[in-house]
Design an enzyme around this catalytic site. Structure first.
Site, PDB file in Angstrom:
ATOM      1  N   LYS A 147     -12.144  -1.659   7.467  1.00 31.21           N
ATOM      2  CA  LYS A 147     -11.341  -2.672   8.142  1.00 31.21           C
ATOM      3  C   LYS A 147     -11.607  -2.720   9.645  1.00 31.21           C
ATOM      4  O   LYS A 147     -11.782  -3.783  10.214  1.00 31.21           O
ATOM      5  CB  LYS A 147      -9.858  -2.434   7.866  1.00 31.21           C
ATOM      6  CG  LYS A 147      -9.500  -2.524   6.390  1.00 31.21           C
ATOM      7  CD  LYS A 147      -8.045  -2.222   6.142  1.00 31.21           C
ATOM      8  CE  LYS A 147      -7.706  -2.249   4.654  1.00 31.21           C
ATOM      9  NZ  LYS A 147      -7.921  -3.554   4.019  1.00 31.21           N
ATOM     10  N   TRP A 185       0.818  -1.216   0.000  1.00 34.56           N
ATOM     11  CA  TRP A 185       0.000   0.000   0.000  1.00 34.56           C
ATOM     12  C   TRP A 185       0.848   1.261   0.000  1.00 34.56           C
ATOM     13  O   TRP A 185       0.551   2.220  -0.720  1.00 34.56           O
ATOM     14  CB  TRP A 185      -0.975  -0.023   1.177  1.00 34.56           C
ATOM     15  CG  TRP A 185      -1.971  -1.136   1.037  1.00 34.56           C
ATOM     16  CD1 TRP A 185      -2.128  -2.204   1.861  1.00 34.56           C
ATOM     17  CD2 TRP A 185      -2.922  -1.308  -0.027  1.00 34.56           C
ATOM     18  NE1 TRP A 185      -3.122  -3.035   1.392  1.00 34.56           N
ATOM     19  CE2 TRP A 185      -3.619  -2.511   0.234  1.00 34.56           C
ATOM     20  CE3 TRP A 185      -3.240  -0.575  -1.170  1.00 34.56           C
ATOM     21  CZ2 TRP A 185      -4.625  -2.984  -0.611  1.00 34.56           C
ATOM     22  CZ3 TRP A 185      -4.243  -1.048  -2.008  1.00 34.56           C
ATOM     23  CH2 TRP A 185      -4.916  -2.238  -1.732  1.00 34.56           C
ATOM     24  N   ASP A 240      -1.180   6.644   6.753  1.00 31.20           N
ATOM     25  CA  ASP A 240      -2.309   5.802   6.363  1.00 31.20           C
ATOM     26  C   ASP A 240      -2.521   4.802   7.493  1.00 31.20           C
ATOM     27  O   ASP A 240      -1.729   3.887   7.683  1.00 31.20           O
ATOM     28  CB  ASP A 240      -1.981   5.092   5.053  1.00 31.20           C
ATOM     29  CG  ASP A 240      -3.040   4.052   4.654  1.00 31.20           C
ATOM     30  OD1 ASP A 240      -4.039   3.887   5.381  1.00 31.20           O
ATOM     31  OD2 ASP A 240      -2.848   3.415   3.600  1.00 31.20           O
TER      32      ASP A 240
END
Length: 366
Positions: free
Chosen positions: A197, A103, A173
């Site tokens: 999530k 990511w 993030d």
């Protein structure tokens, strides 16, 4: 969801059962409105209470200082790969990126469209560690320093907040470990996370941004990605993901009832220790490739059999599913097994998985 099912999905992930039950009722009629919560106008008084309540829960749980804005935006974490440089890169035209997994790698690639990207450490052959701080090369003139707190694919997590040059904003993030532990927000310029999530359903991303970083986007920045415009309009510049914002508010209210971020942290340590314990005690039958200091408390990845045997792993996944242990297949890019143990996963869920792993080991170890 019945108690015989444990759902280890990496996202969209399990939601607390009591939250789902409440949402189920509200799908037909929200309070005294006579319409579904999904039908409420985003300009209505009822939705104003929902979004203000969600923001209040974010601020209370994270102790967000007054000089930070809380935004509810669309586009997921991937949208923020562009939004961050579009809003911040104009400061100096260059930014530092710590690439520790899939990511953050994608985030750096996206940012390179809008300015010069410096990799804080050389590209890693495998995403199984966080390089020693002595190897980092941070630019004191960077517009910001970016990192991903938890890499869901590879199971790598920072257990600390990186130190950056004075005056350089730190951007994080936190999509997959959001609200799983206390955070000192004042150390960051921007924190963001997709909700699906740990804190809700897919469709909304929560952004916490320091006020002094608003108002200087690149000229090409779309209005919908402009933090300043979204802050000025209280996340209502366009129709927001109303239902997803409501779910975030309800999940965070649940987190507060359960004991807050300190309790979520205690549980995540307990759950991850159980799983890593079974892996480490298996004499190599289960193998986690990540350095111990960088092991994720949210996404426990491992291979089955020496070197990872595809047939054995397929049997593991199918036999686990037959016992109600669902969504354990690793990311397609790395294979293996991945157990995502976010806040809504209980200790009992993890115990069931550990028991299955021990039983599977006994039946298959040569």
């Amino acid at each position: 969801m019945t108690s015989s099912v444990s759902y280890f999905s990496p996202g969209p992930a399990k939601l607390p059962h009591e939250v789902l039950t409440k949402l189920q009722d509200e799908l037909v009629q929200y309070k005294s409105t006579q319409v579904s919560v999904m039908e409420l106008s985003h300009r209505s008084k009822d939705f104003a209470e929902i979004i203000e309540g969600a923001e209040r829960n974010v601020r209370e749980l994270m102790n967000v200082p007054a000089n930070y804005k809380v935004l509810f935006v669309q586009g997921g974490g991937t949208g923020q790969f562009a939004a961050v440089p579009l809003n911040l890169m104009s400061r100096t035209g260059k930014a530092d990126y710590m690439v520790t997994g899939s990511w953050s790698s994608k985030a750096a690639k996206e940012a390179s469209k809008y300015g010069a990207v410096n990799l804080v450490f050389p590209k890693l052959e495998k995403y199984t560690t966080i390089p020693e701080k002595s190897t980092w090369k941070l630019d004191p003139e960077a517009a910001y320093v970016y990192y991903c707190a938890n890499e869901t694919v590879e199971g790598v997590e920072f257990q600390y907040v990186p130190e950056v040059p004075q005056g350089v904003p730190l951007v994080c993030d936190m999509s997959s470990n959001f609200f799983s532990r206390p955070v000192d927000v004042s150390k960051f310029g921007v924190i963001y996370g997709g909700a699906q999530k740990n804190i809700g359903c897919s469709g909304v991303t929560v952004v916490v941004v320091r006020e002094d970083l608003l108002g200087c986007p690149l000229p090409v920045c779309p209005a919908v990605l402009d933090y300043g415009i979204m802050a000025k309009n209280k996340s209502l510049y366009n129709t927001p993901p109303t239902f997803a914002i409501h779910v975030v508010g309800e999940v965070l209210a649940w987190v507060k009832r359960e004991g807050g971020l300190e309790e979520m942290q205690r549980r995540s340590i307990e759950k991850s220790k159980m799983l890593y314990g079974v892996i480490d005690e298996s004499a190599g039958f289960y193998n986690n490739p990540v350095d111990v200091a960088a092991r994720s408390r949210m996404n426990v990845v491992f291979r089955v059999g020496e070197g990872g045997k595809v047939d054995l792993e397929a049997n593991f996944i199918s036999q686990a599913a037959a016992q109600g242990l669902l969504s354990l297949k690793g990311h397609r890019s790395v294979g293996g097994i991945r157990a995502s143990i976010y806040n809504a996963i209980t200790s009992d869920d993890v115990r069931r998985l550990c028991e299955f792993m021990r039983t599977f080991l006994k039946a298959n170890k040569v």
